[in-house]
Enzyme design. Sequence first.
Site, PDB file in Angstrom:
ATOM      1  N   LYS A  76      -4.971  41.351  38.041  1.00 49.65           N
ATOM      2  CA  LYS A  76      -4.016  41.667  36.971  1.00 49.65           C
ATOM      3  C   LYS A  76      -3.207  40.428  36.577  1.00 49.65           C
ATOM      4  O   LYS A  76      -3.038  40.132  35.387  1.00 49.65           O
ATOM      5  CB  LYS A  76      -3.094  42.805  37.432  1.00 49.65           C
ATOM      6  CG  LYS A  76      -3.814  44.121  37.691  1.00 49.65           C
ATOM      7  CD  LYS A  76      -2.860  45.238  38.028  1.00 49.65           C
ATOM      8  CE  LYS A  76      -2.182  45.058  39.367  1.00 49.65           C
ATOM      9  NZ  LYS A  76      -3.147  45.114  40.504  1.00 49.65           N
ATOM     10  N   THR A  77      -2.702  39.698  37.574  1.00 46.56           N
ATOM     11  CA  THR A  77      -1.943  38.490  37.277  1.00 46.56           C
ATOM     12  C   THR A  77      -2.832  37.415  36.671  1.00 46.56           C
ATOM     13  O   THR A  77      -2.407  36.655  35.788  1.00 46.56           O
ATOM     14  CB  THR A  77      -1.262  37.965  38.551  1.00 46.56           C
ATOM     15  OG1 THR A  77      -0.408  38.986  39.083  1.00 46.56           O
ATOM     16  CG2 THR A  77      -0.425  36.732  38.254  1.00 46.56           C
ATOM     17  N   ASP A 121       5.320  41.858  36.245  1.00 48.63           N
ATOM     18  CA  ASP A 121       4.509  42.374  37.346  1.00 48.63           C
ATOM     19  C   ASP A 121       5.225  43.558  37.992  1.00 48.63           C
ATOM     20  O   ASP A 121       6.450  43.621  38.015  1.00 48.63           O
ATOM     21  CB  ASP A 121       4.289  41.261  38.373  1.00 48.63           C
ATOM     22  CG  ASP A 121       3.162  41.585  39.340  1.00 48.63           C
ATOM     23  OD1 ASP A 121       2.393  42.526  39.065  1.00 48.63           O
ATOM     24  OD2 ASP A 121       3.046  40.900  40.373  1.00 48.63           O
ATOM     25  N   THR A 170       0.495  48.832  40.063  1.00 48.76           N
ATOM     26  CA  THR A 170      -0.416  49.499  40.985  1.00 48.76           C
ATOM     27  C   THR A 170      -0.225  51.014  40.944  1.00 48.76           C
ATOM     28  O   THR A 170      -0.983  51.739  41.573  1.00 48.76           O
ATOM     29  CB  THR A 170      -0.179  49.001  42.424  1.00 48.76           C
ATOM     30  OG1 THR A 170       1.215  49.182  42.764  1.00 48.76           O
ATOM     31  CG2 THR A 170      -0.516  47.518  42.546  1.00 48.76           C
ATOM     32  N   ARG A 229      -8.898  38.907  45.998  1.00 48.08           N
ATOM     33  CA  ARG A 229      -7.845  38.243  46.764  1.00 48.08           C
ATOM     34  C   ARG A 229      -8.171  38.252  48.252  1.00 48.08           C
ATOM     35  O   ARG A 229      -7.971  37.254  48.948  1.00 48.08           O
ATOM     36  CB  ARG A 229      -6.495  38.920  46.522  1.00 48.08           C
ATOM     37  CG  ARG A 229      -5.355  38.247  47.290  1.00 48.08           C
ATOM     38  CD  ARG A 229      -4.040  38.924  47.004  1.00 48.08           C
ATOM     39  NE  ARG A 229      -3.659  38.728  45.613  1.00 48.08           N
ATOM     40  CZ  ARG A 229      -2.769  39.488  44.986  1.00 48.08           C
ATOM     41  NH1 ARG A 229      -2.208  40.496  45.621  1.00 48.08           N
ATOM     42  NH2 ARG A 229      -2.456  39.239  43.736  1.00 48.08           N
TER      43      ARG A 229
END
Length: 342
Positions: A76-77, A121, A170, A229
């Site tokens: 997402k980032t 975020d 999330t 990640r």
Amino acid sequence: MAREAIYQQSGDDDDHRDDPGAPQTIQDTRLRPSQMQEMVGQGDVIERLRIAIDAARSRSEPLGHILFDGPPGLGKTTFATVIPHEMGTSVQLASGAGLKAPKDLIPYLTNVEAGSVLFIDEIHRLPRTVEEYLYTAMEDYRIDIVLGEGVNARTLNLELKPFTLIGATTRAGMLSAPLRDRFQIREHLSYYPIDDLREIILRNAAKLKVKVDEAATHEIAFRSRGTPRIANNRLLWVRDFAQSRAGGKVTARVAVEAMEMTGIDSLGLDKQDRSYLDTLIRIFDGGPAGLEAIAHTLNISSDTLEDEVEPFLLRSELIVRTRRGRMATSKGFEHLGRANPR
């Protein structure tokens, strides 16, 4: 506008296992793609975003507001930093946890450039008062600032430059419906298949100048829970292990030994995951068992088990949740090498 992104960050991040919400490190920045053509996976999302970006650029308009939702660590980032690069504009980074009142949001809104991006975020953590403050900013590019108090108070209408708000969460269900509806583009990021994770590992190994053979990429990818990640974290650990114990070359055997040293098994379960599954099978005969009973037995909070341990066990089909409680599946018994009494 300058093509280099201008980064500003506020607030603190959640503390989750596998570092899904930790602050960005030098390694994170180094391994993160800077252009959309460098991204691997989420092909359907990328294709739709390319269309929206091309259309906005052809009209010389800002991109529509975008909401990304999905589990931690899926990009997402990364999308939020790549999109401004594709648009040739700047980006400001903020955290929903750090925007506790409208006054905390005002500096970001007043500093936006025409066509620039504001990325928030964990946007579901915004207080309701801040959410409501965003309504007019997103729709009318305007905010109302109240000066003074009581009978002497007056309202200042401040016009904003057209901008794009990108939100990441999330827990999309925690956003209010009025805020969700103001995002023209909503994209859900799903877990990555093994082949995409292998490609990510190969590319990042090249950036790290680490020699990784094909079998090793499969071992690392298969134990990465479908999350880039986590795959990067596994790769960094395997690299360190290989440099210390194997002369720097990552083979399948080296990758397996490195994973086993940290308790990561062939399915990607760690020690805490296996403790949960072992307790459910050994003490509760595979269930059904209540979450609180399992938590007390393990001496771990039920919130930790529900938020961090159970999601992957459920996704891996090792346990199921029923009205009577948690139950281990046949696959769960088989993974621990236990006979299924049922």
